[in-house]
Design a protein around this motif. Structure first.
Motif, PDB file in Angstrom:
ATOM      1  N   VAL A  93       0.865  -1.188   0.000  1.00 16.59           N
ATOM      2  CA  VAL A  93       0.000   0.000   0.000  1.00 16.59           C
ATOM      3  C   VAL A  93       0.897   1.233   0.000  1.00 16.59           C
ATOM      4  CG1 VAL A  93      -2.121  -0.954   0.954  1.00 16.59           C
ATOM      5  CG2 VAL A  93      -0.325  -0.273   2.524  1.00 16.59           C
ATOM      6  N   ALA A  94       0.783   1.992  -1.069  1.00 16.67           N
ATOM      7  CA  ALA A  94       1.668   3.152  -1.252  1.00 16.67           C
ATOM      8  C   ALA A  94       0.870   4.387  -1.663  1.00 16.67           C
ATOM      9  CB  ALA A  94       2.725   2.817  -2.309  1.00 16.67           C
ATOM     10  N   GLY A  95      -0.348   4.437  -1.165  1.00 17.86           N
ATOM     11  CA  GLY A  95      -1.218   5.553  -1.567  1.00 17.86           C
ATOM     12  C   GLY A  95      -1.246   6.693  -0.568  1.00 17.86           C
ATOM     13  N   GLY A  96      -0.487   6.556   0.523  1.00 14.45           N
ATOM     14  CA  GLY A  96      -0.512   7.605   1.557  1.00 14.45           C
ATOM     15  C   GLY A  96       0.150   8.888   1.066  1.00 14.45           C
ATOM     16  N   MET A 144      -0.551  -0.493  -4.683  1.00 14.95           N
ATOM     17  CA  MET A 144      -1.653   0.479  -4.666  1.00 14.95           C
ATOM     18  C   MET A 144      -1.090   1.884  -4.437  1.00 14.95           C
ATOM     19  SD  MET A 144      -5.046   0.796  -2.307  1.00 14.95           S
ATOM     20  CE  MET A 144      -4.285   1.591  -0.900  1.00 14.95           C
ATOM     21  N   PRO A 199      -6.787  10.488  -0.356  1.00 14.67           N
ATOM     22  CA  PRO A 199      -6.952   9.033  -0.409  1.00 14.67           C
ATOM     23  C   PRO A 199      -7.829   8.531   0.749  1.00 14.67           C
ATOM     24  CG  PRO A 199      -4.644   9.651  -0.666  1.00 14.67           C
ATOM     25  CD  PRO A 199      -5.368  10.893  -0.317  1.00 14.67           C
ATOM     26  N   HIS A 202      -5.846   3.166   3.998  1.00 18.02           N
ATOM     27  CA  HIS A 202      -5.361   1.882   3.441  1.00 18.02           C
ATOM     28  C   HIS A 202      -6.460   0.830   3.380  1.00 18.02           C
ATOM     29  CE1 HIS A 202      -4.744   1.153   7.700  1.00 18.02           C
ATOM     30  NE2 HIS A 202      -3.729   2.011   7.758  1.00 18.02           N
TER      31      HIS A 202
HETATM   32  P1  UTP Z   1       0.490   6.146   7.253  1.00  7.36           P
HETATM   33  O1  UTP Z   1      -0.549   5.976   8.262  1.00  7.36           O
HETATM   34  O2  UTP Z   1       1.899   6.149   7.722  1.00  7.36           O
HETATM   35  O3  UTP Z   1       0.162   7.459   6.438  1.00  7.36           O
HETATM   36  O4  UTP Z   1       0.296   5.047   6.147  1.00  7.36           O
HETATM   37  P2  UTP Z   1       0.966   8.210   5.315  1.00  7.36           P
HETATM   38  O5  UTP Z   1      -0.044   8.924   4.494  1.00  7.36           O
HETATM   39  O6  UTP Z   1       1.925   7.341   4.558  1.00  7.36           O
HETATM   40  O7  UTP Z   1       1.867   9.243   6.116  1.00  7.36           O
HETATM   41  P3  UTP Z   1       1.415  10.526   6.961  1.00  7.36           P
HETATM   42  O8  UTP Z   1       0.541  10.017   8.075  1.00  7.36           O
HETATM   43  O9  UTP Z   1       0.688  11.442   6.017  1.00  7.36           O
HETATM   44  O10 UTP Z   1       2.720  11.076   7.436  1.00  7.36           O
HETATM   45  C1  UTP Z   1       0.629   3.724   6.367  1.00  7.36           C
HETATM   46  C2  UTP Z   1       0.685   3.012   5.027  1.00  7.36           C
HETATM   47  O11 UTP Z   1      -0.586   3.032   4.421  1.00  7.36           O
HETATM   48  C3  UTP Z   1      -0.497   3.602   3.136  1.00  7.36           C
HETATM   49  C4  UTP Z   1       0.750   4.467   3.159  1.00  7.36           C
HETATM   50  O12 UTP Z   1       1.251   4.678   1.856  1.00  7.36           O
HETATM   51  C5  UTP Z   1       1.665   3.626   4.028  1.00  7.36           C
HETATM   52  O13 UTP Z   1       2.245   2.580   3.283  1.00  7.36           O
HETATM   53  N1  UTP Z   1      -1.720   4.378   2.880  1.00  7.36           N
HETATM   54  C6  UTP Z   1      -2.177   5.260   3.800  1.00  7.36           C
HETATM   55  C7  UTP Z   1      -2.371   4.193   1.701  1.00  7.36           C
HETATM   56  O14 UTP Z   1      -1.955   3.382   0.841  1.00  7.36           O
HETATM   57  N2  UTP Z   1      -3.497   4.915   1.456  1.00  7.36           N
HETATM   58  C8  UTP Z   1      -3.995   5.804   2.343  1.00  7.36           C
HETATM   59  O15 UTP Z   1      -5.037   6.420   2.060  1.00  7.36           O
HETATM   60  C9  UTP Z   1      -3.312   5.975   3.545  1.00  7.36           C
END
Ligand code: UTP
Length: 452
Positions: A93-96, A144, A199, A202
């Motif tokens: 999961v890489a959508g953050g 993702m 987004p 996750h």
């Molecule tokens: P985090 O909770 O660490 O959030 O996500 P983030 O967006 O990466 O970082 P901050 O909080 O803004 O600093 C944990 C994992 O979930 C993924 C992130 O890419 C990370 O691998 N994720 C999070 C998603 O894929 N989608 C989302 O909507 C949120």
């Protein structure tokens, strides 16, 4: 619902002069927004758990008795067979948005390894390729992204020739987005042509895996298990035979790794159980008196924290296709820049908005036969979340070096103090692969070792 009608009227007016906004409004899932508003604004968010829960039990990383030892040996072999038979896939999961790190670009493209500065994506790719070669199999990898970083992510992989995994074995797709609202439920505009979208958490991965065709692709390949990990942890064991084997032997729908918390209040999700159901509750939701409870041997009771590493059965994910099974929304209060009614950009200094997110771990209580396998934190977990301090690039690189040193010293190598070490996951995807190697002709009397 009044607030939905009010939002519709206001958005119809504002989108009269903007095709972009009009398109967004027309494609907005208003029912979903209503659900999110009800769950996060108009009704107090509830964990859905009674107070009757207790700490969840887990399989310790080191077996505690001969029966467990035999089970682990059997599970390891079983996991290896599942890998060899192409029944496993990797899923990131890489959508953050990575706001805490503040890196300009998809987080997976952040250089993290201590000598070669390999990006996170390369670390995972090499490990997956290393394991694929070891078992003479193709392991597909699903990634993702969000609509904000999908293009940049695919370009990164293309520029790097998909790290040798083969274009057809990688699938990139975007998760869904949700609009942010103010604390009363009014939609916010990022500009006069766009809603403030972000987004959907996750948890959006389950739907996105289905809607992107990834689950269908897995089915056509005969993949049964999805090894889920986050983009920020370079130490993660992407495809772990013991974990996969235990999960499948127990016929678990969804299994998780746990870490022993450093203290009662460490900011990790807590594994709890009610009957045969396992849940993860956020650290902020574990009452202080529970967090402090101890076992007779002095260890804290709620010591199993979540590093967000799971395995899900493909057919369990499929159950989320019809929409009957859904994950609840969580309320995240954030600072969201937006334009006001006069078109002026407001950049808040305090949280001003609600973002609506679902969390993948909310699928755990819906799973049959869930299990938890402990992970050794030093071996498997050192994420890059913050700019400095705890869980930063600096702490993660230091942990990567320490692990590499341990692996080599365990294999009998003598290494100089303060030596900078990096081990290629392509050649040595796991500790066992190092242990099997004969290093007699290798010169370790150096200050810098890159082992590949
Ligand atoms: P985090 O909770 O660490 O959030 O996500 P983030 O967006 O990466 O970082 P901050 O909080 O803004 O600093 C944990 C994992 O979930 C993924 C992130 O890419 C990370 O691998 N994720 C999070 C998603 O894929 N989608 C989302 O909507 C949120």
């Amino acid at each position: 619902m009044d607030i939905i009608e009010q939002n519709k009227i206001r958005m119809n007016r504002l989108s009269a002069n903007s095709d972009g906004l009009l398109r967004q409004i027309q494609s907005l899932d208003w029912d979903e927004l209503e659900t999110a508003l009800v769950e996060c604004i108009f009704k107090k968010e509830e964990s859905g758990l009674s107070d009757e829960y207790g700490p969840a039990s887990y399989f310790p990383i080191i077996p505690e008795n001969p029966v467990q030892k035999t089970l682990y040996e059997k599970a390891y072999k079983h996991g290896e067979n599942l890998i060899r038979e192409a029944k496993t896939s990797a899923f990131t999961v890489a959508g953050g948005q990575g706001t805490r790190l503040g890196y300009n670009g998809p987080k997976g493209t952040l250089p993290v390894s201590p000598i070669k500065a390999k990006p996170l994506f390369q670390m995972f790719a090499e490990q997956i390729l290393g394991i694929s070669r070891k078992y003479n199999v193709t392991i597909p990898w699903y990634i993702m992204c969000s609509p904000l970083n999908l293009e940049a992510t695919t370009i990164h992989f293309k520029d790097n020739d998909f790290y040798g995994l083969g274009r057809d074995n990688l699938k990139f797709f975007a998760q869904g987005v949700m609009p942010a609202t103010d604390f009363k439920g009014n939609l916010l505009l990022a500009s006069k042509d766009s809603l403030a979208l972000s987004p959907n958490g996750h948890g959006g991965s389950l739907k996105a895996l289905i809607e992107s065709g990834s689950v269908a692709d897995m089915a056509s390949r005969g993949v049964e298990h999805v090894s889920y990990f986050q983009v920020d942890n370079p130490l993660v064991s992407t495809i772990n035979p013991l974990f996969i084997g235990l999960h499948d032997l127990q016929k678990s729908d969804m299994s998780s790794r746990s870490l022993t918390k450093t203290g009662p209040f460490e900011k990790l999700g807590n594994f709890v159980s009610t009957g045969d159901r396992i849940s993860i509750i956020e650290y902020s939701d574990l009452p202080e008196e529970k967090a402090l409870e101890k076992e007779a041997d002095g260890r804290i009771k709620y010591r199993a924290g979540s590093p967000a590493i799971h395995i899900l059965r493909r057919d369990f994910i499929e159950q989320f296709a019809s929409g009957e099974r859904k994950l609840p929304y969580h309320r995240a209060e954030k600072k969201v820049p937006h334009i006001n009614e006069n078109g002026k950009l407001i950049t808040p200094t305090e949280p001003n908005a609600v973002k609506f997110e679902t969390f993948v771990f909310d699928a755990l209580p819906l799973a049959q036969n869930p299990l938890i396998l402990e992970a050794d934190r030093l071996e498997e977990f050192s994420p890059v979340k913050n700019k400095t301090g705890v869980d930063s690039l600096e702490s993660s690189q230091s942990d990567q070096i320490k692990r590499a040193r341990r692996w080599l010293e365990n294999a009998g190598c003598k290494i100089l103090d303060n030596c900078l070490i990096e081990i290629s996951p392509l050649v040595f995807p796991s500790k066992i692969d190092i242990e099997r190697k004969n290093f007699h002709n290798f010169d370790f009397k150096k200050n810098l070792i890159y082992l590949d």
